[in-house]
Design a protein around this motif. Structure first.
Motif, PDB file in Angstrom:
ATOM      1  N   ALA A 137       0.816  -1.267  -0.007  1.00  0.00           N
ATOM      2  CA  ALA A 137       0.028   0.072  -0.025  1.00  0.00           C
ATOM      3  C   ALA A 137       1.000   1.081  -0.212  1.00  0.00           C
ATOM      4  N   LEU A 138       1.946   0.992   0.887  1.00  0.00           N
ATOM      5  CA  LEU A 138       2.764   2.446   0.888  1.00  0.00           C
ATOM      6  C   LEU A 138       3.464   2.852  -0.575  1.00  0.00           C
ATOM      7  N   GLY A 139       3.832   1.510  -1.249  1.00  0.00           N
ATOM      8  CA  GLY A 139       4.230   1.483  -2.636  1.00  0.00           C
ATOM      9  C   GLY A 139       3.117   2.427  -3.622  1.00  0.00           C
ATOM     10  N   VAL A 140       2.115   1.921  -3.393  1.00  0.00           N
ATOM     11  CA  VAL A 140       0.984   2.542  -4.148  1.00  0.00           C
ATOM     12  C   VAL A 140       0.841   3.761  -4.181  1.00  0.00           C
ATOM     13  N   VAL A 141       0.727   4.251  -2.748  1.00  0.00           N
ATOM     14  CA  VAL A 141       0.496   5.748  -2.125  1.00  0.00           C
ATOM     15  C   VAL A 141       1.549   6.525  -2.983  1.00  0.00           C
ATOM     16  N   ARG A 142       2.970   6.097  -2.647  1.00  0.00           N
ATOM     17  CA  ARG A 142       3.861   6.764  -3.113  1.00  0.00           C
ATOM     18  C   ARG A 142       4.003   6.941  -4.466  1.00  0.00           C
ATOM     19  N   LEU A 148       1.376   8.769 -10.746  1.00  0.00           N
ATOM     20  CA  LEU A 148       0.611   7.418 -11.349  1.00  0.00           C
ATOM     21  C   LEU A 148      -0.840   7.460 -11.376  1.00  0.00           C
ATOM     22  N   ALA A 149      -1.363   7.172 -12.313  1.00  0.00           N
ATOM     23  CA  ALA A 149      -2.702   7.010 -12.271  1.00  0.00           C
ATOM     24  C   ALA A 149      -3.309   5.908 -13.569  1.00  0.00           C
ATOM     25  N   PRO A 150      -4.501   5.332 -13.242  1.00  0.00           N
ATOM     26  CA  PRO A 150      -4.756   4.237 -14.224  1.00  0.00           C
ATOM     27  C   PRO A 150      -4.499   4.645 -15.761  1.00  0.00           C
ATOM     28  N   ALA A 151      -4.944   5.924 -16.181  1.00  0.00           N
ATOM     29  CA  ALA A 151      -4.825   6.218 -17.371  1.00  0.00           C
ATOM     30  C   ALA A 151      -3.407   6.497 -18.143  1.00  0.00           C
ATOM     31  N   ASN A 152      -2.513   6.364 -17.221  1.00  0.00           N
ATOM     32  CA  ASN A 152      -1.086   6.384 -17.599  1.00  0.00           C
ATOM     33  C   ASN A 152      -0.569   5.289 -18.318  1.00  0.00           C
ATOM     34  N   GLY A 153      -1.035   4.133 -17.990  1.00  0.00           N
ATOM     35  CA  GLY A 153      -0.875   2.910 -18.603  1.00  0.00           C
ATOM     36  C   GLY A 153      -0.465   1.559 -17.618  1.00  0.00           C
ATOM     37  N   PRO A 154      -0.089   0.646 -18.276  1.00  0.00           N
ATOM     38  CA  PRO A 154      -0.009  -0.476 -17.562  1.00  0.00           C
ATOM     39  C   PRO A 154       1.203  -0.544 -16.246  1.00  0.00           C
ATOM     40  N   VAL A 155       0.827  -1.184 -15.105  1.00  0.00           N
ATOM     41  CA  VAL A 155       1.813  -1.293 -14.190  1.00  0.00           C
ATOM     42  C   VAL A 155       2.168  -2.699 -13.918  1.00  0.00           C
ATOM     43  N   ILE A 156       3.524  -2.898 -13.877  1.00  0.00           N
ATOM     44  CA  ILE A 156       4.068  -4.433 -13.621  1.00  0.00           C
ATOM     45  C   ILE A 156       4.323  -4.686 -12.349  1.00  0.00           C
ATOM     46  N   VAL A 157       4.062  -5.864 -11.727  1.00  0.00           N
ATOM     47  CA  VAL A 157       4.432  -6.420 -10.336  1.00  0.00           C
ATOM     48  C   VAL A 157       5.318  -7.305 -10.416  1.00  0.00           C
ATOM     49  N   THR A 158       6.478  -7.457  -9.723  1.00  0.00           N
ATOM     50  CA  THR A 158       7.360  -8.608  -9.878  1.00  0.00           C
ATOM     51  C   THR A 158       7.300  -9.311  -8.562  1.00  0.00           C
ATOM     52  N   GLY A 159       7.796 -10.618  -8.589  1.00  0.00           N
ATOM     53  CA  GLY A 159       7.510 -11.367  -7.442  1.00  0.00           C
ATOM     54  C   GLY A 159       5.988 -11.402  -7.193  1.00  0.00           C
ATOM     55  N   ALA A 160       5.463 -11.721  -8.221  1.00  0.00           N
ATOM     56  CA  ALA A 160       3.910 -11.652  -8.087  1.00  0.00           C
ATOM     57  C   ALA A 160       3.314 -12.628  -7.285  1.00  0.00           C
ATOM     58  N   THR A 161       3.920 -13.819  -6.912  1.00  0.00           N
ATOM     59  CA  THR A 161       3.030 -14.888  -6.125  1.00  0.00           C
ATOM     60  C   THR A 161       3.478 -14.576  -4.835  1.00  0.00           C
ATOM     61  N   GLY A 162       4.558 -13.634  -4.405  1.00  0.00           N
ATOM     62  CA  GLY A 162       4.745 -13.696  -3.113  1.00  0.00           C
ATOM     63  C   GLY A 162       3.571 -12.574  -2.262  1.00  0.00           C
ATOM     64  N   GLY A 163       3.914 -12.385  -0.861  1.00  0.00           N
ATOM     65  CA  GLY A 163       2.659 -11.826  -0.056  1.00  0.00           C
ATOM     66  C   GLY A 163       2.868 -10.259  -0.607  1.00  0.00           C
ATOM     67  N   VAL A 164       4.009  -9.467  -0.658  1.00  0.00           N
ATOM     68  CA  VAL A 164       3.741  -8.192  -1.291  1.00  0.00           C
ATOM     69  C   VAL A 164       3.204  -8.063  -2.527  1.00  0.00           C
ATOM     70  N   GLY A 165       3.723  -8.870  -3.539  1.00  0.00           N
ATOM     71  CA  GLY A 165       3.437  -9.102  -4.614  1.00  0.00           C
ATOM     72  C   GLY A 165       1.822  -9.357  -4.985  1.00  0.00           C
ATOM     73  N   GLY A 166       1.145 -10.328  -4.396  1.00  0.00           N
ATOM     74  CA  GLY A 166      -0.199 -10.475  -4.633  1.00  0.00           C
ATOM     75  C   GLY A 166      -0.892  -9.467  -3.975  1.00  0.00           C
ATOM     76  N   LEU A 167      -0.544  -8.953  -3.057  1.00  0.00           N
ATOM     77  CA  LEU A 167      -1.524  -7.946  -2.245  1.00  0.00           C
ATOM     78  C   LEU A 167      -1.597  -6.815  -3.191  1.00  0.00           C
ATOM     79  N   ALA A 168      -0.210  -6.351  -3.756  1.00  0.00           N
ATOM     80  CA  ALA A 168      -0.085  -5.111  -4.804  1.00  0.00           C
ATOM     81  C   ALA A 168      -0.905  -5.405  -5.848  1.00  0.00           C
ATOM     82  N   ILE A 169      -0.944  -6.646  -6.394  1.00  0.00           N
ATOM     83  CA  ILE A 169      -1.855  -6.788  -7.643  1.00  0.00           C
ATOM     84  C   ILE A 169      -3.323  -6.615  -7.294  1.00  0.00           C
TER      85      ILE A 169
END
Ligand SMILES: CCC(=O)SCCNC(=O)CCNC(=O)[C@H](O)C(C)(C)COP(=O)(O)OP(=O)(O)OC[C@H]1O[C@@H](n2cnc3c(N)ncnc32)[C@H](O)[C@@H]1OP(=O)(O)O
Ligand SMILES: NC(=O)c1ccc[n+]([C@@H]2O[C@H](COP(=O)([O-])OP(=O)(O)OC[C@H]3O[C@@H](n4cnc5c(N)ncnc54)[C@H](O)[C@@H]3O)[C@@H](O)[C@H]2O)c1
Length: 332
Positions: A137-142, A148-169
């Motif tokens: 959440a801190l990453g998203v807020v920062r 950053l806004a949805p209209a700017n384009g895609p967002v990639i999340v690495t380490g996607a299956t982990g705790g931080v990754g899955g929750l960020a997705i």
């Protein structure tokens, strides 16, 4: 609080090798602080696994009860902000690093490290989120604060299956972003799509040894949990004015890259440190975790284990074989 209680303690042997296991402590072992908490839940983060196994130089005071997260009820408080019975969360600062942490039935911590449980979360959910959710959440807020806004384009999340990754997705998808999950685990593609990934990109589709200083720009935002060559590739593939939240080092703490993404595309590389974020931001992030950032699939990403099961739980994190979040049930 006169009765002995169970705890998972991390110590060093005579050769300074890290050793850890279950033990019994009592009130005389508690650390200093204004707030005594009966811990209901804790969680496992990658950092907890590094600490408990000695795979990372995490513990800065031996012996130390592990667990960088805890939620529970206040038993005693010498600080006017908290009263017995209050439901609270305590994460970060020295917890589970240089001050006894959440893997115990009781913990005493400074009041400045304690956050009232926000309306909209229960004690279990707060630990399903834990430091992983707080940091995502801190990453998203920062990133949002950086434009950053949805209209700017895609967002990639690495380490996607982990705790931080899955929750960020989950959080980014809920906010309306087109989320691309980068993973080495093809078998988890359906899981990542269930969390909200619009696309799943496999790590072996990238030749990490042949990344040019700039590649075609694809991402408006990025949440990076792994570091190393992957972060170099992420930087080289950012769109103009893209924003990267550097969160983790699961692959490597090295970063060998060029200045071109910064000086030719205006890319921002934001350092995300959950550990020492001051109170106003800490409260603001937890409030958003309880409202518009609350992951829609929190139950689906979370498994629960008992305190006694902890000693066998850490190896999978070190091997990168974990999926989602693990809550540790303690005194609930
Ligand atoms: C939830 C958050 C996370 O998951 S973060 C990811 C997990 N953390 C890690 O992998 C980091 C593990 N730590 C390490 O590998 C080592 O401590 C590193 C950073 C390489 C430094 O080790 P070393 O070169 O032996 O030096 P050192 O321990 O004497 O420290 C050097 C100076 O840096 C400081 N330092 C250390 N750790 C932290 C920290 N976590 N936060 C802030 N500062 C830190 C030390 O106090 C030391 O400074 P000083 O010389 O005492 O003034
Ligand atoms: N900056 C902060 O404040 C902060 C806070 C929390 C977590 N973190 C860091 O974020 C990262 C993720 O934490 P977590 O608790 O979600 O961990 P986790 O163990 O739940 O997830 C780690 C993810 O990285 C993947 N991974 C592991 N090794 C890899 C490799 N060699 N190459 C590519 N991917 C690999 C795993 O498959 C998994 O998907 C960790 O590095 C952790 O230290 C930092």
């Amino acid at each position: 609080m006169d009765t002995p209680f169970k705890a998972f303690l991390i110590d060093q042997d005579e050769n300074r090798k890290v050793v850890s296991g279950m033990t019994t402590l009592d009130a005389t072992n508690l650390d200093a602080g204004e707030v005594l908490i009966r811990v209901h839940y804790s969680s496992i983060n990658y950092k907890d696994a590094l600490a408990a196994t000695g795979a990372g130089k995490i513990i800065r005071r031996f012996p130390c009860v592990g667990g960088i997260d805890m939620s529970g009820e206040v038993v005693e408080s010498a600080d006017a902000r908290f009263r017995p019975g209050d439901k609270v969360i305590a994460t970060s600062f020295d917890i589970g690093v240089a001050h006894h942490g959440g893997y115990a039935e009781y913990a005493r911590v400074p009041a400045g490290w304690v956050v009232p449980l926000p309306e909209g979360l229960d004690l279990f959910e707060s630990m399903a989120l834990g430091t992983a959710g707080f940091t995502a959440a801190l990453g998203v807020v920062r990133m949002e604060d950086n434009g950053l806004a949805p209209a700017n384009g895609p967002v990639i999340v690495t380490g996607a299956t982990g705790g931080v990754g899955g929750l960020a997705i989950d959080m980014l998808a809920r906010l309306g972003y087109h989320v691309v999950a980068l993973t080495g685990k093809e078998a988890e593609s359906d899981y990542l799509k269930m969390l909200g990934a619009a696309e799943v990109k496999l790590r072996n589709s990238i030749d990490l040894d042949k990344v040019r200083p700039l590649e075609a720009g694809q991402w408006a935002g990025a949440v990076d949990n792994v570091g190393g060559q992957i972060l170099h590739w992420v930087l080289a593939t950012m769109k103009q004015a893209g924003t990267v939240a550097s969160i983790g080092n699961a692959a490597s703490f090295n970063l060998n890259t060029t200045v071109f993404p910064f000086i030719l595309r205006g890319v921002s590389l934001l350092g995300i440190d959950s550990g020492y974020m001051g109170f106003p931001t800490r409260q603001r992030v937890w409030d958003r975790l309880a409202t518009d950032l609350k992951p829609r699939h929190l139950a689906a990403v979370t498994r629960t284990i008992a305190l006694d099961e902890l000693p066998d739980a850490f190896d999978a994190y070190i091997k990168g074989a974990i999926k989602g979040r693990t809550v540790v049930r303690i005194g609930a």
